[in-house]
Scaffold this motif. Structure first.
Motif, mmCIF file in Angstrom:
data_model
loop_
_atom_site.group_PDB
_atom_site.id
_atom_site.type_symbol
_atom_site.label_atom_id
_atom_site.label_comp_id
_atom_site.label_asym_id
_atom_site.label_seq_id
_atom_site.Cartn_x
_atom_site.Cartn_y
_atom_site.Cartn_z
ATOM 1 N N LEU A 235 0.817 -1.210 0.000
ATOM 2 C CA LEU A 235 0.000 0.000 0.000
ATOM 3 C C LEU A 235 0.853 1.263 0.000
ATOM 4 O O LEU A 235 0.528 2.238 -0.678
ATOM 5 C CB LEU A 235 -0.921 0.012 1.227
ATOM 6 C CG LEU A 235 -1.868 -1.179 1.401
ATOM 7 C CD1 LEU A 235 -2.695 -1.002 2.671
ATOM 8 C CD2 LEU A 235 -2.771 -1.343 0.182
ATOM 9 N N LEU A 299 -4.133 7.085 5.621
ATOM 10 C CA LEU A 299 -4.756 5.927 6.255
ATOM 11 C C LEU A 299 -4.997 6.208 7.734
ATOM 12 O O LEU A 299 -4.175 6.844 8.403
ATOM 13 C CB LEU A 299 -3.850 4.701 6.100
ATOM 14 C CG LEU A 299 -4.500 3.320 6.228
ATOM 15 C CD1 LEU A 299 -5.487 3.093 5.086
ATOM 16 C CD2 LEU A 299 -3.429 2.234 6.208
ATOM 17 N N SER A 303 -7.429 1.438 11.220
ATOM 18 C CA SER A 303 -7.588 0.392 10.205
ATOM 19 C C SER A 303 -6.459 -0.628 10.234
ATOM 20 O O SER A 303 -6.524 -1.647 9.540
ATOM 21 C CB SER A 303 -7.663 1.023 8.812
ATOM 22 O OG SER A 303 -6.426 1.633 8.471
ATOM 23 N N VAL A 304 -5.423 -0.379 11.029
ATOM 24 C CA VAL A 304 -4.278 -1.300 11.094
ATOM 25 C C VAL A 304 -4.581 -2.424 12.079
ATOM 26 O O VAL A 304 -4.928 -2.186 13.232
ATOM 27 C CB VAL A 304 -2.996 -0.553 11.513
ATOM 28 C CG1 VAL A 304 -1.865 -1.534 11.807
ATOM 29 C CG2 VAL A 304 -2.579 0.409 10.413
ATOM 30 N N HIS A 368 -6.251 -8.433 6.636
ATOM 31 C CA HIS A 368 -5.544 -7.611 7.613
ATOM 32 C C HIS A 368 -4.694 -6.534 6.933
ATOM 33 O O HIS A 368 -4.073 -6.777 5.892
ATOM 34 C CB HIS A 368 -4.622 -8.476 8.473
ATOM 35 C CG HIS A 368 -5.307 -9.105 9.643
ATOM 36 N ND1 HIS A 368 -4.676 -9.961 10.516
ATOM 37 C CD2 HIS A 368 -6.581 -8.992 10.103
ATOM 38 C CE1 HIS A 368 -5.518 -10.356 11.449
ATOM 39 N NE2 HIS A 368 -6.682 -9.784 11.216
ATOM 40 N N THR A 369 -4.657 -5.372 7.560
ATOM 41 C CA THR A 369 -3.708 -4.326 7.183
ATOM 42 C C THR A 369 -2.552 -4.372 8.171
ATOM 43 O O THR A 369 -2.764 -4.419 9.387
ATOM 44 C CB THR A 369 -4.373 -2.939 7.204
ATOM 45 O OG1 THR A 369 -5.434 -2.914 6.239
ATOM 46 C CG2 THR A 369 -3.369 -1.848 6.865
ATOM 47 N N LEU A 386 3.331 -0.207 4.642
ATOM 48 C CA LEU A 386 1.950 -0.633 4.850
ATOM 49 C C LEU A 386 1.593 -1.715 3.836
ATOM 50 O O LEU A 386 1.832 -1.552 2.630
ATOM 51 C CB LEU A 386 0.990 0.549 4.706
ATOM 52 C CG LEU A 386 0.929 1.515 5.899
ATOM 53 C CD1 LEU A 386 0.247 2.813 5.498
ATOM 54 C CD2 LEU A 386 0.198 0.865 7.080
ATOM 55 N N ARG A 388 -1.414 -5.027 2.841
ATOM 56 C CA ARG A 388 -2.732 -5.616 3.089
ATOM 57 C C ARG A 388 -2.702 -7.073 2.640
ATOM 58 O O ARG A 388 -2.357 -7.378 1.493
ATOM 59 C CB ARG A 388 -3.834 -4.864 2.348
ATOM 60 C CG ARG A 388 -5.235 -5.464 2.601
ATOM 61 C CD ARG A 388 -6.343 -4.593 2.049
ATOM 62 N NE ARG A 388 -6.440 -3.333 2.771
ATOM 63 C CZ ARG A 388 -6.398 -2.130 2.188
ATOM 64 N NH1 ARG A 388 -6.244 -2.031 0.880
ATOM 65 N NH2 ARG A 388 -6.495 -1.033 2.911
#
Length: 390
Positions: A235, A299, A303-304, A368-369, A386, A388
């Motif tokens: 990402l 981001l 969201s992680v 999963h991020t 980052l 995903r």
């Protein structure tokens, strides 16, 4: 036109059996026969309980060169990606501890792998050089320059940690005997050894420190533009150096001499860590790096799902979590994964060794991020990646 980039496979290699804290000093050896004054303090603080080395602890024979260690791990990553070695288009290698100055490390790894021809790149540095190699390779795949890339990060740190590194070696002893003979001096072997023993200087804390921190191993990833089962999509990558603001903190060979022998005797070639600088800056630098990554990637930290840091001591993790929360970046401790206590600090390879275990054991699952964070203390370069999980 930019193409998506995926980590299509991951491999990790930890050579030899685990070496525990109870045996580490005997395995690395006592310099000048003296017990370390730093060992207990450093091990208590860093939280490492075991680590791996590229030599047999009983015979002291080497099991790997730096290049053969990297190649063994890279070969496994290529096999897991379903590729033949001849299909590797770009080989990019990172290390702090190459076997030689020249040829470049990646060329030696290519030779060990037996890849007839491919593009190569070597990134020499400390911990974050693994991210530098990854970024280089990812850009090559994203731009279509290469259809795939093999990234390998490896360390054979023990070559600079064993007592043999600090003591007078057989070539120096032979030279000394020849010199004494030329001068007509008759010196018994025992007398010569006793005299040399008296010349050993105790290691200073900043050079003894890293003997109980660093260890050996390798991690590798294969990058491509097509998703596969178990792949991780890239990402964002963020790297930033603070060398224009902060002084060197981890050094080796920084005060060079015209004479290599003089440099060796004075300890210039020993790795050193400025503990005061490390403690003062590493956590704030890490917090800044994470904040910058989220800002540039657009981001939300919420969201992680998994944070995988490369921090040299477990001591720093809780403080980093607290400081991130104070900065409005909520990344609760239960989201953090590290295997530092079991595998040790493997420098450039640490981040891929940790990611491989997190994926293999189900810590990282599809959807999963993942945030990878690498704060490097040599002169405070940082890297954040980052991903995903597909």
């Amino acid at each position: 036109m930019s193409r998506p980039v995926y980590i299509q496979s991951i491999a990790a290699l930890l050579p030899g059996r685990p070496i525990t804290n109870g045996e580490i000093e005997e395995v690395l050896g006592r310099v000048g026969g003296q017990r370390s004054r730093a060992r207990a303090i450093v091990l208590r603080r860093n939280g490492i309980r075991s680590r791996h080395y590229c030599f047999d602890p009983e015979t002291r024979a080497w099991n790997h060169t730096g290049a053969s260690l990297a190649a063994a791990c890279g070969r496994e990553a290529v096999a897991r990606a379903g590729l033949a070695l001849e299909e590797v288009a770009f080989l990019c290698c990172a290390t702090t501890t190459p076997d030689q100055v020249l040829p470049p490390h990646a060329a030696m790894v290519q030779g060990e792998l037996g890849i007839p021809r491919c593009a190569i790149g070597t990134v020499h540095g400390v911990c974050s050089s693994s991210a530098g190699a990854f970024d280089w390779a990812a850009l090559a795949v994203a731009t279509g320059r290469h259809p795939n890339a093999l990234v390998i990060a490896s360390e054979r740190a023990s070559q600079g940690l064993r007592r043999e590194h600090y003591e007078y070696g057989p070539r120096f002893r032979s030279f000394l005997r020849e010199l004494l003979a030329d001068l007509g001096a008759e010196v018994e072997e025992a007398e010569l050894e006793a005299a040399l023993g008296r010349r050993y200087r105790p290691l200073e804390f900043d050079e003894d420190f890293l003997r109980w921190m660093l260890s050996d191993g390798a991690g590798a990833v294969v990058l491509g533009s097509e998703p596969r089962p178990g792949a991780l999509e890239l990402l964002h990558v963020e790297m930033e150096s603070r060398a224009g603001e902060l002084p060197p903190c981890m050094t080796g060979g920084i005060e060079w001499s015209d004479c290599v022998v003089d440099a060796a005797i004075s300890g210039v070639l020993n790795l050193r860590q400025d503990i005061e600088l490390l403690n003062r800056h590493i956590v704030p630098v890490t917090v800044e790096a994470v904040a910058r990554c989220f800002d540039r990637a657009g981001l939300d930290p919420a969201s992680v799902d998994v944070v995988i840091p490369h921090l040299s001591s477990v001591y720093f993790i809780d403080e980093t979590v607290e400081r991130l929360a104070e900065a409005g970046l909520e990344l609760p401790r239960e989201r953090w994964f590290t295997n530092l206590t079991r595998v040790g600090n493997v420098g450039t390879a640490s981040i891929w060794i940790a990611l491989e275990e997190a994926v293999r054991t189900g810590v990282v699952r599809p959807g999963h991020t993942v945030l990878l964070v690498i704060p490097e203390s040599s002169r405070f370069n940082t890297a954040s990646i980052l991903l995903r999980a597909v």
